[in-house]
Scaffold this motif. Sequence first.
Motif, short mmCIF file in Angstrom:
data_model
loop_
_atom_site.label_atom_id
_atom_site.label_comp_id
_atom_site.label_asym_id
_atom_site.label_seq_id
_atom_site.Cartn_x
_atom_site.Cartn_y
_atom_site.Cartn_z
N PRO A 31 0.81 -1.23 0.00
CA PRO A 31 0.00 0.00 0.00
C PRO A 31 0.84 1.27 0.00
O PRO A 31 1.98 1.26 0.44
N THR A 32 0.22 2.32 -0.50
CA THR A 32 0.79 3.64 -0.32
C THR A 32 0.22 4.15 1.00
O THR A 32 -1.00 4.25 1.15
N HIS A 38 -8.55 0.75 1.77
CA HIS A 38 -9.97 0.43 1.74
C HIS A 38 -10.18 -1.06 1.46
O HIS A 38 -9.22 -1.79 1.20
N GLY A 40 -11.32 -2.52 -0.98
CA GLY A 40 -10.90 -2.91 -2.34
C GLY A 40 -9.44 -3.32 -2.30
O GLY A 40 -9.06 -4.39 -2.81
N ASN A 41 -8.61 -2.52 -1.67
CA ASN A 41 -7.20 -2.88 -1.51
C ASN A 41 -7.10 -4.24 -0.81
O ASN A 41 -6.34 -5.12 -1.22
N THR A 44 -7.55 -7.40 -2.74
CA THR A 44 -6.32 -7.84 -3.40
C THR A 44 -5.37 -8.52 -2.41
O THR A 44 -4.83 -9.59 -2.70
N TYR A 45 -5.20 -7.92 -1.23
CA TYR A 45 -4.27 -8.55 -0.27
C TYR A 45 -4.79 -9.90 0.21
O TYR A 45 -4.00 -10.77 0.57
N TYR A 174 -1.00 7.12 -11.81
CA TYR A 174 -0.75 6.15 -12.86
C TYR A 174 -2.00 5.74 -13.59
O TYR A 174 -2.04 4.71 -14.22
N GLY A 230 -3.22 -5.74 -8.06
CA GLY A 230 -4.53 -5.54 -8.68
C GLY A 230 -4.32 -5.24 -10.16
O GLY A 230 -3.23 -4.82 -10.57
N ASP A 232 -5.18 -2.89 -12.00
CA ASP A 232 -4.79 -1.50 -12.32
C ASP A 232 -3.28 -1.30 -12.28
O ASP A 232 -2.78 -0.33 -12.85
N LEU A 233 -2.56 -2.22 -11.64
CA LEU A 233 -1.11 -2.04 -11.56
C LEU A 233 -0.38 -2.59 -12.79
O LEU A 233 0.80 -2.33 -12.99
N HIS A 262 -11.07 -6.08 -9.63
CA HIS A 262 -11.39 -5.08 -8.60
C HIS A 262 -12.62 -5.39 -7.77
O HIS A 262 -13.51 -6.14 -8.20
N LEU A 263 -12.66 -4.74 -6.65
CA LEU A 263 -13.89 -4.66 -5.87
C LEU A 263 -14.62 -3.41 -6.37
O LEU A 263 -14.01 -2.33 -6.50
N LYS A 269 -15.16 0.93 -9.83
CA LYS A 269 -14.05 0.51 -8.97
C LYS A 269 -14.06 1.28 -7.65
O LYS A 269 -14.20 2.51 -7.66
N MET A 270 -13.93 0.56 -6.53
CA MET A 270 -13.80 1.26 -5.27
C MET A 270 -12.46 1.97 -5.26
O MET A 270 -11.42 1.34 -5.49
P1 AMP Z 1 -2.52 1.28 -3.94
O1 AMP Z 1 -2.32 1.59 -2.47
O2 AMP Z 1 -3.47 2.20 -4.61
O3 AMP Z 1 -1.21 1.14 -4.68
O4 AMP Z 1 -3.24 -0.13 -4.02
C1 AMP Z 1 -2.81 -1.25 -3.29
C2 AMP Z 1 -3.34 -2.51 -3.96
O5 AMP Z 1 -4.77 -2.51 -4.00
C3 AMP Z 1 -2.90 -2.67 -5.41
O6 AMP Z 1 -2.58 -4.03 -5.65
C4 AMP Z 1 -4.12 -2.26 -6.21
O7 AMP Z 1 -4.15 -2.87 -7.47
C5 AMP Z 1 -5.22 -2.77 -5.32
N1 AMP Z 1 -6.52 -2.10 -5.51
C6 AMP Z 1 -6.79 -0.77 -5.57
N2 AMP Z 1 -8.13 -0.55 -5.73
C7 AMP Z 1 -8.73 -1.78 -5.75
C8 AMP Z 1 -10.08 -2.24 -5.88
N3 AMP Z 1 -11.11 -1.42 -5.98
N4 AMP Z 1 -10.29 -3.58 -5.88
C9 AMP Z 1 -9.27 -4.46 -5.75
N5 AMP Z 1 -7.98 -4.08 -5.61
C10 AMP Z 1 -7.69 -2.76 -5.61
#
Ligand code: AMP
Length: 467
Positions: A31-32, A38, A40-41, A44-45, A174, A230, A232-233, A262-263, A269-270
């Motif tokens: 995470p950042t 959230h 959604g993150n 993925t974890y 990004y 996720g 998006d990456l 995604h969630l 997308k959340m």
């Molecule tokens: P980030 O902190 O934005 O870099 O995201 C951390 C992780 O959460 C990354 O693997 C993203 O791809 C994933 N992620 C962000 N938004 C969602 C979402 N809505 N659903 C599932 N994974 C997400």
Amino acid sequence: MTFKIFNTMSRKKEIFQPLKDREVRMYTCGPTVYDYAHIGNFRTYIWQDLLRRWLKFKGFKVKQVMNLTDVDDKTIKGSQNEGVPLQKFTQKYTDLFLEDAKALNIENPEVLVPATKHIKEMVALVKKLLQKKFAYETEDGIYFDISKFKDYGKLSKLKLSELKPGARIRSDLYEKEQAQDFALWKFWDENDGEVFWDVGIGRGRPGWHLECSAMSMKYLGESFDIHTGGIDLMFPHHENEIAQSEAATGKPFVTYWIHGEHLLVEGRKMSKSLGNFITVHELLEKDYDPIAIRYLLLSTHYKQQLNFTYLALQSAKNAVEKIHDFIQRLGDVKSGKHNRDVEMLIKHSLMKFEDKLDDDLKINEALAEIFELMNEINRLIDKREINRSDAKNVREFLLTIDKVLGLNLSKVKKEKISPVVKKLIAQREKARKSGDFETADKIREQLLEKYRIVLEDTPKGVKWKHV
Ligand code: AMP
Ligand code: ZN
């Protein structure tokens, strides 16, 4: 059966084979840490947690590395807004992230490290890329030249016509759908305030993509097995990681790229930027069970989008309760005749469970197998065709597969009720059977208010549970 997983690089399901015998080296973009993560993150974890648990269940040794992005545009801005030093600001959100991850029973990666502790490794990578002429310097930073890396776009399948060599992107944001030269190192400007490093390549700070290449290769080697994130990456982050790493080493960076869907909330997308996000913290404050949240995020296949609703969360809660009730029921089985079928049922169920997870982590189908077993065993309990030791074996089986599911099933304790409560339940039963519903209802209310016990009348008699 061998484990097959969908590799984004080939767009195919592939047999999983680590580079080093039985050892899996896996990197997860973390995470950042500028706000709460959230759900959604955490979706993925959680599938990444399922993946590492599954690999361990299959006997692999897993080394998972996760970075914490604790320096980038967002963290710098956040710390400035709150008027606290960057490190203090990011530490707060790191702690909150770890707290939520723990509540969701996500296993800790073997290596969990912040980007700012790896500036030396990042600088070394930038120097190497400059030296090999994959990078160039401008007045505001050092950039990666995507036109020099012939494989640029191989992960996201970009066409050459979509590449915009020479156009540069400095921002860490990004969502842009353009392939451009990207910042490896950003020279300091006043927006960065006190955040900079003087490390011989110009006062500045790393670009976001750089940290994952530097940190993954430091702990896992120049070539390793799995990289997750996720969807998006995939672009441009992972595309850029491949470019930086392979340009520097001349070796393949990662064998399996695994991306999850995604969630969503109401079809979108959340995300923080849309403001439609829900945090674990928020749900826990509303008294939702973290294991029900885990179940919800876990139980859909990682390559399927999942729409969040409170109704779905309630169903997840019901599913977890069903498993808990079942375990309770197993504990109540009295001695009787041993049933050899139970052993067969367990074996069959384990085989199916493994088959489903071996097939690209089909957790939804694996869980369906477990519910099927529970139904079968429930039928046997109803007919009193199972004894205490059979029941114990079923429980043991559930605890074994819980190493993969992470639902904390070993913590489900046999519920006890006091003799007073037992007596009240019996009195209510008597009243109900004799048609005195007024007394029966009164006792029911008393049980709830005073003892937090709920009664449920079933065809097989009254059932109770704590709330
Ligand atoms: P980030 O902190 O934005 O870099 O995201 C951390 C992780 O959460 C990354 O693997 C993203 O791809 C994933 N992620 C962000 N938004 C969602 C979402 N809505 N659903 C599932 N994974 C997400
Ligand atoms: Zn990353």
